[in-house]
Design a protein around this motif. Sequence first.
Motif, PDB file in Angstrom:
ATOM      1  N   ALA A 192      38.888  52.917  52.818  1.00  0.00           N
ATOM      2  CA  ALA A 192      40.232  52.824  52.254  1.00  0.00           C
ATOM      3  C   ALA A 192      41.039  51.728  52.941  1.00  0.00           C
ATOM      4  O   ALA A 192      40.848  51.436  54.123  1.00  0.00           O
ATOM      5  CB  ALA A 192      40.952  54.159  52.395  1.00  0.00           C
ATOM      6  N   LEU A 193      41.953  51.129  52.185  1.00  0.00           N
ATOM      7  CA  LEU A 193      42.858  50.133  52.731  1.00  0.00           C
ATOM      8  C   LEU A 193      43.940  50.820  53.563  1.00  0.00           C
ATOM      9  O   LEU A 193      44.246  51.993  53.330  1.00  0.00           O
ATOM     10  CB  LEU A 193      43.507  49.334  51.594  1.00  0.00           C
ATOM     11  N   SER A 194      44.542  50.084  54.475  1.00  0.00           N
ATOM     12  CA  SER A 194      45.610  50.644  55.311  1.00  0.00           C
ATOM     13  C   SER A 194      46.985  50.473  54.668  1.00  0.00           C
ATOM     14  O   SER A 194      47.994  50.812  55.254  1.00  0.00           O
ATOM     15  CB  SER A 194      45.599  49.977  56.688  1.00  0.00           C
ATOM     16  N   TYR A 195      47.034  49.955  53.463  1.00  0.00           N
ATOM     17  CA  TYR A 195      48.274  49.726  52.731  1.00  0.00           C
ATOM     18  C   TYR A 195      48.090  50.219  51.300  1.00  0.00           C
ATOM     19  O   TYR A 195      46.975  50.490  50.867  1.00  0.00           O
ATOM     20  CB  TYR A 195      48.669  48.238  52.769  1.00  0.00           C
ATOM     21  N   THR A 196      49.174  50.310  50.561  1.00  0.00           N
ATOM     22  CA  THR A 196      49.142  50.916  49.238  1.00  0.00           C
ATOM     23  C   THR A 196      48.597  50.006  48.150  1.00  0.00           C
ATOM     24  O   THR A 196      47.806  50.439  47.317  1.00  0.00           O
ATOM     25  CB  THR A 196      50.565  51.383  48.843  1.00  0.00           C
ATOM     26  N   SER A 197      49.006  48.726  48.151  1.00  0.00           N
ATOM     27  CA  SER A 197      48.572  47.848  47.058  1.00  0.00           C
ATOM     28  C   SER A 197      48.648  46.376  47.430  1.00  0.00           C
ATOM     29  O   SER A 197      49.364  45.990  48.363  1.00  0.00           O
ATOM     30  CB  SER A 197      49.417  48.102  45.807  1.00  0.00           C
ATOM     31  N   VAL A 198      47.924  45.577  46.643  1.00  0.00           N
ATOM     32  CA  VAL A 198      47.974  44.120  46.764  1.00  0.00           C
ATOM     33  C   VAL A 198      47.650  43.513  45.403  1.00  0.00           C
ATOM     34  O   VAL A 198      46.764  43.993  44.701  1.00  0.00           O
ATOM     35  CB  VAL A 198      47.003  43.586  47.851  1.00  0.00           C
ATOM     36  N   VAL A 199      48.417  42.505  45.037  1.00  0.00           N
ATOM     37  CA  VAL A 199      48.179  41.741  43.816  1.00  0.00           C
ATOM     38  C   VAL A 199      47.995  40.287  44.242  1.00  0.00           C
ATOM     39  O   VAL A 199      48.823  39.741  44.976  1.00  0.00           O
ATOM     40  CB  VAL A 199      49.346  41.863  42.815  1.00  0.00           C
ATOM     41  N   SER A 200      46.897  39.684  43.793  1.00  0.00           N
ATOM     42  CA  SER A 200      46.574  38.314  44.195  1.00  0.00           C
ATOM     43  C   SER A 200      46.467  37.406  42.975  1.00  0.00           C
ATOM     44  O   SER A 200      46.159  37.855  41.871  1.00  0.00           O
ATOM     45  CB  SER A 200      45.236  38.291  44.945  1.00  0.00           C
ATOM     46  N   ARG A 201      46.703  36.124  43.214  1.00  0.00           N
ATOM     47  CA  ARG A 201      46.592  35.129  42.146  1.00  0.00           C
ATOM     48  C   ARG A 201      45.931  33.877  42.706  1.00  0.00           C
ATOM     49  O   ARG A 201      46.242  33.437  43.804  1.00  0.00           O
ATOM     50  CB  ARG A 201      47.960  34.762  41.591  1.00  0.00           C
ATOM     51  N   ILE A 202      45.010  33.344  41.921  1.00  0.00           N
ATOM     52  CA  ILE A 202      44.414  32.047  42.233  1.00  0.00           C
ATOM     53  C   ILE A 202      44.795  31.114  41.097  1.00  0.00           C
ATOM     54  O   ILE A 202      44.596  31.429  39.921  1.00  0.00           O
ATOM     55  CB  ILE A 202      42.886  32.132  42.363  1.00  0.00           C
ATOM     56  N   ARG A 203      45.383  29.990  41.475  1.00  0.00           N
ATOM     57  CA  ARG A 203      45.808  28.994  40.493  1.00  0.00           C
ATOM     58  C   ARG A 203      45.145  27.667  40.826  1.00  0.00           C
ATOM     59  O   ARG A 203      45.099  27.268  41.987  1.00  0.00           O
ATOM     60  CB  ARG A 203      47.329  28.836  40.518  1.00  0.00           C
ATOM     61  N   CYS A 204      44.641  26.993  39.795  1.00  0.00           N
ATOM     62  CA  CYS A 204      44.005  25.684  39.956  1.00  0.00           C
ATOM     63  C   CYS A 204      44.803  24.648  39.155  1.00  0.00           C
ATOM     64  O   CYS A 204      45.144  24.898  38.001  1.00  0.00           O
ATOM     65  CB  CYS A 204      42.574  25.706  39.432  1.00  0.00           C
ATOM     66  N   LEU A 205      45.058  23.517  39.793  1.00  0.00           N
ATOM     67  CA  LEU A 205      45.787  22.440  39.131  1.00  0.00           C
ATOM     68  C   LEU A 205      45.053  21.122  39.347  1.00  0.00           C
ATOM     69  O   LEU A 205      44.591  20.857  40.467  1.00  0.00           O
ATOM     70  CB  LEU A 205      47.204  22.304  39.709  1.00  0.00           C
ATOM     71  N   PRO A 206      44.961  20.288  38.325  1.00  0.00           N
ATOM     72  CA  PRO A 206      44.344  18.985  38.530  1.00  0.00           C
ATOM     73  C   PRO A 206      45.294  18.078  39.310  1.00  0.00           C
ATOM     74  O   PRO A 206      46.504  18.105  39.088  1.00  0.00           O
ATOM     75  CB  PRO A 206      44.144  18.464  37.102  1.00  0.00           C
ATOM     76  N   VAL A 207      44.748  17.314  40.234  1.00  0.00           N
ATOM     77  CA  VAL A 207      45.540  16.302  40.926  1.00  0.00           C
ATOM     78  C   VAL A 207      45.431  15.044  40.076  1.00  0.00           C
ATOM     79  O   VAL A 207      44.330  14.543  39.847  1.00  0.00           O
ATOM     80  CB  VAL A 207      45.029  16.058  42.364  1.00  0.00           C
ATOM     81  N   THR A 208      46.571  14.562  39.571  1.00  0.00           N
ATOM     82  CA  THR A 208      46.552  13.503  38.559  1.00  0.00           C
ATOM     83  C   THR A 208      46.910  12.117  39.076  1.00  0.00           C
ATOM     84  O   THR A 208      46.813  11.143  38.334  1.00  0.00           O
ATOM     85  CB  THR A 208      47.499  13.865  37.400  1.00  0.00           C
TER      86      THR A 208
END
Length: 152
Positions: free
Chosen positions: A90-106
């Motif tokens: 079990a985790l020691s905390y209640t929740s986590v929401v994660s995001r991975i974002r990819c952007l082109p370097v132009t």
Amino acid sequence: MASDIPTTTSVAESAVIDAPLSDVWHLIKLPEFASFWTALSEGEWVKGASPETDIVKWTFKDGTVQQIKQEEHSSLEHFITYSVISSDPALSYTSVVSRIRCLPVTSGVHEGATFVQWSSNFSSDADAGVIQDAKFKRREALADLKKTVEKH
């Protein structure tokens, strides 16, 4: 006490990967994380989950097993958002929401590369140790992603 130390409950790590967006983005699918993240031994879709719910089981090399729920996925905006819905141990905390974002370097010296940011927001019961651990795990995973993509 560690819980008395004020801390932010979010973490964001990023990297520039010397590869086109398309080479990076095709790996940013929950069951595919084990193909680049060396901390994972396996990622697989959970069968029997509700048809509206995409759940993946991540098995880590240290024996931890987590069920990850895909909250959002945008092939147009190149991001994925997920949450941990169960963990053994079990985790020691209640929740986590994660995001991975990819952007082109132009433009500039990294033109043609991909900027990747991996951020997470934890519940307020996550202590400084959890946040620090998350920071280093994301840095390691981004380095693993970079190695995997750039060697091809």
